[in-house]
Design a protein around this motif. Structure first.
Motif, mmCIF file in Angstrom:
data_model
loop_
_atom_site.group_PDB
_atom_site.id
_atom_site.type_symbol
_atom_site.label_atom_id
_atom_site.label_comp_id
_atom_site.label_asym_id
_atom_site.label_seq_id
_atom_site.Cartn_x
_atom_site.Cartn_y
_atom_site.Cartn_z
ATOM 1 N N ALA A 86 61.301 82.128 65.221
ATOM 2 C CA ALA A 86 61.197 80.678 65.045
ATOM 3 C C ALA A 86 61.726 80.325 63.663
ATOM 4 O O ALA A 86 61.638 81.118 62.732
ATOM 5 C CB ALA A 86 59.743 80.231 65.189
ATOM 6 N N GLN A 89 59.521 75.761 61.270
ATOM 7 C CA GLN A 89 58.331 75.307 61.986
ATOM 8 C C GLN A 89 57.352 74.672 61.000
ATOM 9 O O GLN A 89 56.968 75.295 60.009
ATOM 10 C CB GLN A 89 57.647 76.477 62.689
ATOM 11 N N THR A 104 52.514 78.848 63.258
ATOM 12 C CA THR A 104 52.541 78.329 64.626
ATOM 13 C C THR A 104 53.986 78.106 65.050
ATOM 14 O O THR A 104 54.858 77.882 64.211
ATOM 15 C CB THR A 104 51.785 76.988 64.755
ATOM 16 N N LYS A 105 54.202 78.181 66.355
ATOM 17 C CA LYS A 105 55.508 77.854 66.914
ATOM 18 C C LYS A 105 55.341 76.664 67.843
ATOM 19 O O LYS A 105 54.434 76.642 68.679
ATOM 20 C CB LYS A 105 56.106 79.038 67.676
ATOM 21 N N ARG A 106 56.225 75.693 67.689
ATOM 22 C CA ARG A 106 56.157 74.460 68.482
ATOM 23 C C ARG A 106 57.085 74.558 69.689
ATOM 24 O O ARG A 106 58.247 74.939 69.578
ATOM 25 C CB ARG A 106 56.568 73.285 67.605
ATOM 26 N N LEU A 115 51.527 73.781 70.478
ATOM 27 C CA LEU A 115 51.565 74.566 69.242
ATOM 28 C C LEU A 115 50.905 75.909 69.505
ATOM 29 O O LEU A 115 49.694 75.986 69.745
ATOM 30 C CB LEU A 115 50.854 73.827 68.103
ATOM 31 N N THR A 159 56.650 74.378 55.790
ATOM 32 C CA THR A 159 57.390 74.917 56.936
ATOM 33 C C THR A 159 57.557 76.427 56.787
ATOM 34 O O THR A 159 57.459 76.967 55.686
ATOM 35 C CB THR A 159 58.781 74.272 57.068
#
Length: 198
Positions: A86, A89, A104-106, A115, A159
């Protein structure tokens, strides 16, 4: 039981089949309308490593890995060939005091994004920025929590970019192996399932 911080053989995992699973209850009312309830907050991934076994050497590697994990007993790391990285993020907004943020990855756009907490980042792959400027940090490879050296200012966007593995275990205590040729072995069903909250 214990978590073994070792990855399933990557060349075999790349040939596996699988993906995310959700648990949704659906009740059809007398009128024909439906009521739906999502029982899980997070998806759970399932894979079949049997599709990645191409040779007797592959089968020997899986057998050794399976025995060392004692079948379903110990968890380990898995590389999802489709979903393992990712970039950019958003993991939090500064408040002037907080230093720790969960990776977290969206998934999805503005309507109803999902999320996904990332708990097993790959060592050396994580980068963190505050309002676009690289920040000094430490990351816990067992939880995916990033701790910044300095708390971001109020309203500052934090981020991260990273690679990650999935925490899994075998979903069987038995391997059915067939030696199908001089240098060929087949184990059509080697199920692996994501472990949540360990």
């Amino acid at each position: 039981m214990a978590f073994h911080q070792v990855r399933f053989p990557l060349d075999i995992a790349l040939g596996a089949q699988g993906g995310p699973e959700r648990a949704t209850d659906i009740v059809t009312l007398a009128s024909g309308r439906e009521e739906r309830n999502s029982r899980w907050a997070h998806a759970r991934r399932r894979y079949n490593a049997g599709y990645g076994i191409k040779s007797r050497a592959d089968m020997a590697a899986v057998l050794e890995f399976f025995e060392e994990r004692r079948g379903r007993f110990h968890s380990f790391l898995w590389r999802d060939a489709l979903d393992w990285q990712a970039a950019d993020q958003e993991i939090g907004i500064g408040d002037g005091e907080r230093k720790a943020f969960q990776l977290t990855k969206r998934y999805g756009a503005e309507f109803d994004p999902y999320l996904r907490p990332i708990t097993k980042p790959v060592a050396g792959s994580v980068s963190v920025a505050v309002d676009g400027v690289a920040a000094a940090f430490a990351v816990d490879l067992l939880t995916g929590v990033v701790t910044l050296e300095a708390a971001p200012a109020k309203g500052a966007v934090v981020t991260a970019g990273f690679e990650f593995d999935v925490l899994v275990r075998f979903d069987t205590d038995r391997l059915d192996i067939e030696l199908s040729g001089f240098d060929a072995a087949v184990a059509p069903h080697v199920p692996v399932i994501e472990v949540i909250g360990e």
